[in-house]
Design a protein around this motif. Structure first.
Motif, mmCIF file in Angstrom:
data_model
loop_
_atom_site.group_PDB
_atom_site.id
_atom_site.type_symbol
_atom_site.label_atom_id
_atom_site.label_comp_id
_atom_site.label_asym_id
_atom_site.label_seq_id
_atom_site.Cartn_x
_atom_site.Cartn_y
_atom_site.Cartn_z
ATOM 1 N N LEU A 136 0.888 -0.922 0.106
ATOM 2 C CA LEU A 136 0.599 0.184 -0.157
ATOM 3 C C LEU A 136 0.756 0.874 -0.274
ATOM 4 O O LEU A 136 2.005 0.996 0.997
ATOM 5 C CB LEU A 136 -1.103 -0.021 1.511
ATOM 6 N N ALA A 137 0.450 2.628 -0.683
ATOM 7 C CA ALA A 137 1.303 3.849 -0.932
ATOM 8 C C ALA A 137 0.967 4.122 0.634
ATOM 9 O O ALA A 137 0.528 4.522 1.155
ATOM 10 C CB ALA A 137 0.507 4.441 -2.556
ATOM 11 N N PRO A 138 2.593 4.976 0.746
ATOM 12 C CA PRO A 138 2.586 5.532 2.044
ATOM 13 C C PRO A 138 1.177 5.975 2.828
ATOM 14 O O PRO A 138 1.128 6.524 3.813
ATOM 15 C CB PRO A 138 3.499 6.144 2.151
ATOM 16 N N PHE A 175 -4.545 -4.843 6.404
ATOM 17 C CA PHE A 175 -5.236 -3.494 6.609
ATOM 18 C C PHE A 175 -3.866 -2.792 6.083
ATOM 19 O O PHE A 175 -3.278 -1.823 6.486
ATOM 20 C CB PHE A 175 -5.403 -3.251 7.618
ATOM 21 N N GLY A 176 -2.947 -3.405 5.213
ATOM 22 C CA GLY A 176 -2.108 -2.099 4.363
ATOM 23 C C GLY A 176 -0.660 -2.312 5.098
ATOM 24 O O GLY A 176 0.807 -1.880 4.834
ATOM 25 N N LYS A 177 -0.866 -3.279 5.842
ATOM 26 C CA LYS A 177 1.226 -3.543 7.255
ATOM 27 C C LYS A 177 1.235 -4.265 6.811
ATOM 28 O O LYS A 177 2.854 -4.206 6.786
ATOM 29 C CB LYS A 177 0.468 -4.162 7.632
ATOM 30 N N GLU A 178 1.431 -5.195 5.304
ATOM 31 C CA GLU A 178 2.575 -6.388 5.278
ATOM 32 C C GLU A 178 2.332 -6.118 3.485
ATOM 33 O O GLU A 178 1.063 -6.261 2.894
ATOM 34 C CB GLU A 178 1.931 -7.167 5.497
ATOM 35 N N ARG A 179 3.461 -6.586 2.891
ATOM 36 C CA ARG A 179 3.167 -6.702 1.439
ATOM 37 C C ARG A 179 2.917 -8.108 1.280
ATOM 38 O O ARG A 179 3.340 -9.142 1.772
ATOM 39 C CB ARG A 179 5.011 -6.470 1.209
ATOM 40 N N ILE A 180 2.283 -8.274 -0.380
ATOM 41 C CA ILE A 180 1.111 -9.634 -0.471
ATOM 42 C C ILE A 180 2.271 -9.529 -2.254
ATOM 43 O O ILE A 180 2.367 -8.816 -2.601
ATOM 44 C CB ILE A 180 0.073 -9.792 -0.387
ATOM 45 N N VAL A 204 -2.268 3.229 -6.247
ATOM 46 C CA VAL A 204 -2.650 3.413 -4.527
ATOM 47 C C VAL A 204 -1.119 1.850 -4.483
ATOM 48 O O VAL A 204 -1.643 1.748 -2.946
ATOM 49 C CB VAL A 204 -4.580 2.786 -5.039
ATOM 50 N N LEU A 205 -0.968 1.244 -5.016
ATOM 51 C CA LEU A 205 -0.522 -0.039 -4.727
ATOM 52 C C LEU A 205 0.520 0.214 -5.983
ATOM 53 O O LEU A 205 0.781 0.712 -6.385
ATOM 54 C CB LEU A 205 -1.359 -1.007 -5.165
ATOM 55 N N ILE A 206 2.000 -0.051 -4.794
ATOM 56 C CA ILE A 206 3.342 -0.078 -5.180
ATOM 57 C C ILE A 206 3.415 -1.304 -5.387
ATOM 58 O O ILE A 206 3.755 -2.145 -5.075
ATOM 59 C CB ILE A 206 4.149 0.281 -3.931
ATOM 60 N N GLN A 207 3.653 -1.678 -6.669
ATOM 61 C CA GLN A 207 4.481 -3.492 -7.335
ATOM 62 C C GLN A 207 5.314 -3.274 -7.422
ATOM 63 O O GLN A 207 6.814 -2.087 -7.993
ATOM 64 C CB GLN A 207 3.781 -3.314 -8.742
ATOM 65 N N GLU A 208 5.989 -4.384 -6.287
ATOM 66 C CA GLU A 208 8.222 -4.331 -7.070
ATOM 67 C C GLU A 208 8.241 -5.870 -7.156
ATOM 68 O O GLU A 208 7.276 -6.766 -6.420
ATOM 69 C CB GLU A 208 8.403 -3.960 -5.518
ATOM 70 N N THR A 209 9.750 -5.801 -7.370
ATOM 71 C CA THR A 209 9.957 -6.992 -8.125
ATOM 72 C C THR A 209 10.804 -7.723 -7.101
ATOM 73 O O THR A 209 11.875 -6.756 -6.233
ATOM 74 C CB THR A 209 10.403 -7.260 -9.390
ATOM 75 N N GLN A 210 10.577 -8.796 -6.502
ATOM 76 C CA GLN A 210 11.495 -9.242 -5.960
ATOM 77 C C GLN A 210 12.267 -10.559 -5.321
ATOM 78 O O GLN A 210 11.107 -11.492 -6.740
ATOM 79 C CB GLN A 210 11.056 -10.003 -3.999
#
Length: 788
Positions: A136-138, A175-180, A204-210
């Protein structure tokens, strides 16, 4: 200081840290020397294929070429035309593009004329697995921002799908506390992928590659301290863990040779290698787990070798129960990228690295940073021996050598039926020795019964006593394992009129009938043909199958026991990845009543409800022409018998044979390992076989049988000049032609009192001289040190 030789620019650094250690190079060098192969042969099987860099040659236009075609030959013009509009062309594609088979001379000429240039491109095959994650965006993590976001999405009918996706995200992410992982969200069919993409686009959502692991994880849910050992197990554990000065090795009072006085081997310090000799179901695994826990607590690593991949499914569950994610698995069924990940995590010294590696024989090549213990379970098993390609190494022996490269590392060899060589080393005091003579929990050894097939109807596969025992097991809710060491439906097809038998065109063997695919197949080269409808020699339609394999047994069982759930475990049924796990899990969960299999069902499997074990053709095992056939037959029959009655009920084992008085069958029925060993050790001494002698087999291959015979005779003659009667042969092996090449073998025997290194030097020099002769330069030669 600039070097005098030409230098090149560094384009990139492929590895930030070494992928090999000094110990591994030393281990490879020993293996190449001992097993008489090249260092490159060792590297080829030791390194995961994805870590072996591959390069490809490309041709591209020379930057100074003006494009004029008036000075080009017709062939050169074709190459230039093929390169137009392209950055480059792999050399492998040039023949197709130009229509020429031999393009190297043409390419060389064009390079000299500065028309094209050659470029080498390195390809790194390993690709880390990347997975998109959502957070979730800050600005929306605070209550105010989140409330405004939900109100904005609720106001418009066009954003309802986004609202549904966001609500599901909030539920999964606490509730936005963790990445999924993004796939967690897209797995819900009711959510629109475009709505999720819009939430990412709008910030609204931030997508990152891991980077994530391809390997399965496991959580520990039990403590090693909870394992309660019985008195016998505790004594074995203490001996293997601590070592006892001047400790009398258990059960070693047997005379070593006829006429010798009984002797008790003693040790004054703990040997590096110890044998844990425990009957089937005696609880060897619990002792292993205790030993593993001791080593892991010291921050060191453990190698746990198993002979078959099929065994790893059961053992890994037991180890992960206690050690969780510290356990890694390594075998040939993993793909190239998965094997690299295991390799890397074995090298890691952090808490994310593997402390315990469970694997087949190839696991000895992993880059352990501090190996403290190597366990070789079912150490007697022939599957530890690599047959093709070189090096033809023995996993058990290599584990012992590998452990010597690490300070204070120990080796534990475990088996209910140790190899004659290992037991002999224990008797001599070279190895430590601990014995488990009773089954865990006071369980009785199975009742073993011999069925004389001479009293059964002709062509009967399953005798009346065995049918009765299977039916009784089904009535009582128990399971059955049937062992037949031959896969397929029937060993061969035969014409009853002219006795024609279909043969492989490349190998001197008959084709095996596989009913599932309705074809005849060679188990050496894979050649296959459809099942013929008539004999090609006499055109008779009177064709019949001879003998029987696991497919035939499975079919007959379905007729005899129509309501039973039947499955098959062999190389054909487990060709798909993880298929063997499905079959074993179904049997363990009692979704299968009868399991038919080859050697895969004989090794170390532990099932609770097996009441009956049937050995369908003991004669096939006993009659194999090899000096180890007696030993192997005893081991196979004893091991498969040990699958029965491993819990409350006593098991029932039936051995079908036409030779019920054979000595090895009598020994197996009594579970008399000592009796088998005494007979074998005397024969080995008299006929100069291991453990008293070392063997080296030399096999020559050539497409022309005359050339092969001449080469083999010449090599044998040269070797006899220096090695004398140590040379046996040359002789044709059991299968004299494989994949279109004829075979001839020589065997060399060296006593344990003389060094074999000098003999190897003589062998290598003689074969090099042979291959230098023009007539024999195409002869292929392979070496097999310590053949089985």
């Amino acid at each position: 200081e600039v070097p005098k030789y030409p230098t090149k620019y560094i384009l990139s650094i492929l590895d930030t840290s070494p992928i090999l250690s000094e110990r591994q190079f030393r281990f490879w060098e020993w293996m190449a020397s001992y097993y008489m192969c090249y260092l490159g042969d060792v590297m080829a099987i030791a390194l995961p294929s994805a870590l072996r860099l591959s390069s490809e040659s490309y041709i591209t236009m020379h930057p100074d070429f003006a494009g004029g075609i008036e000075n080009l030959t017709q062939d050169e013009w074709k190459v230039v035309e093929a390169l137009k509009g392209r950055q480059g062309m792999p050399m492998s594609q040039v023949p197709n593009a130009t229509g020429f088979e031999k393009v190297l001379p043409l390419v060389q000429t064009m390079i000299e004329k500065h028309i094209i240039i050659m470029v080498e491109e390195l390809t790194q095959r390993y690709v880390p697995k990347a997975m998109p994650y959502l957070s979730l965006a800050p600005e929306y993590c605070e209550e105010k921002g989140m409330r405004e976001l939900f109100e904005r999405l609720e106001d418009k009918s066009t954003t309802r799908k986004q609202l549904s996706a966001l609500m599901r995200f909030m539920q999964l992410s606490r509730f936005g506390k963790e990445r999924i992982a993004k796939k967690q969200l897209t797995s819900f069919e009711e959510l629109s992928p475009s709505a999720i993409a819009t939430l990412v686009k709008n910030g609204v959502l931030i997508q990152e590659t891991q980077t994530v692991s391809r390997l399965a994880k496991g959580d520990a849910n039990a403590k090693v301290a909870d394992i309660v050992l019985n008195e016998e197990q505790q004594a074995a554990y203490e001996y293997l863990h601590e070592g006892i000065a001047d400790h009398a090795i258990h059960a070693m009072n047997t005379p070593d040779r006829a006429g010798d006085a009984p002797r008790t081997a003693r040790i004054t310090e703990r040997p590096v290698v110890s044998l844990l000799h425990g009957v089937t179901s005696s609880g060897k695994t619990e002792v292993y787990i205790k030993l593993i826990d001791d080593v892991v607590r010291q921050g060191r690593q453990v190698l746990f070798l198993l002979p078959e991949i099929a065994l790893t499914a059961q053992i890994i569950n037991r180890l992960r129960k206690y050690f969780g994610d510290m356990v890694g698995v390594y075998h040939s069924r993993f793909n190239a990228n998965e094997r690299v990940e295991v390799w890397q995590r074995t090298m890691e010294t952090s808490e994310h690295g593997y402390k315990i590696i469970l694997g087949a024989r190839s696991a000895v090549f992993l880059p352990f940073y501090d190996l403290g213990l190597a366990i070789v379970d079912e150490e007697h098993d022939g599957s530890y021996k690599q047959q093709e390609p070189a090096p033809r190494y023995m996993g058990r022996d290599c584990a012992i050598v590998l452990s010597r490269l690490y300070k204070n590392a120990r080796v534990v060899l475990g088996s209910a039926t140790p190899s004659v060589e290992t037991y002999h080393n224990a008797k001599q005091g070279k190895y430590g020795y601990a014995r488990l003579e009773h089954r865990y929990g006071g369980m009785q050894m199975p009742l073993v019964e011999c069925v004389d097939m001479r009293g059964e109807e002709k062509h009967t596969l399953i005798s009346k006593p065995l049918r009765t025992a299977i039916q009784s097991a089904l009535d009582e809710g128990l399971q059955t394992i049937l062992f037949q060491n031959r896969r397929g439906f029937a060993p061969h097809l035969e014409c009853l009129d002219c006795h024609w038998i279909p043969q492989c065109v490349q190998c001197d063997v008959s084709l095996v009938y596989h009913k599932a695919t309705n074809n005849l197949r060679c188990h050496y080269c894979g050649y296959s043909i459809p099942l013929p409808t008539e004999c090609p020699m006499c055109h008779s339609k009177n064709l019949t199958t001879k003998g029987f394999g696991t497919e035939r047994i499975e079919e007959d069982l379905q007729i005899l026991f129509p309501h039973a759930r039947i499955d098959r475990l062999d190389m054909d049924s487990t060709s798909q990845k993880n298929k063997y796990i499905e079959i074993l899990n179904a049997f363990e969960e009692h979704r299968t009543d009868i399991l038919v299999g080859t050697q895969m069902v004989t090794k170390g499997l532990d099932f609770e409800h097996v009441g009956v074990v049937g050995i369908l053709s003991a004669d096939d095992i006993v009659s194999y022409p090899n000096f180890r056939s007696y030993e192997r037959a005893f081991q196979l029959m004893t091991q498969v018998s040990g699958r029965a009655g491993r819990r409350e009920r006593r098991g029932h084992v039936l051995i079908q044979t036409y030779h019920p008085d054979h000595a090895v069958i009598s020994d197996a029925m009594r579970n008399d390992y000592e009796g088998m060993y005494d007979k074998q050790i005397n024969d080995r001494r008299i006929f100069r076989y291991p453990p008293y002698y070392r063997l080296i087999d030399i096999t020559l291959r050539h497409a022309n049988v005359v050339t092969l015979n001449d080469a083999a005779a010449h090599l044998a003659s040269e070797l006899r000049k220096t090695l004398g009667n140590r040379v046996i042969g040359p002789e044709y092996p059991i299968v004299p032609r494989i994949r279109g090449l004829y075979l001839k073998s020589l065997r060399l025997r060296f006593s344990r009192d003389e060094g074999v290194s000098k003999g190897k030097e003589i062998i290598l020099a003689a074969t090099e001289n042979l291959l230098a002769a023009p007539n024999y330069k195409h002869v292929r030669i392979q070496y097999d040190v310590d053949p089985l």
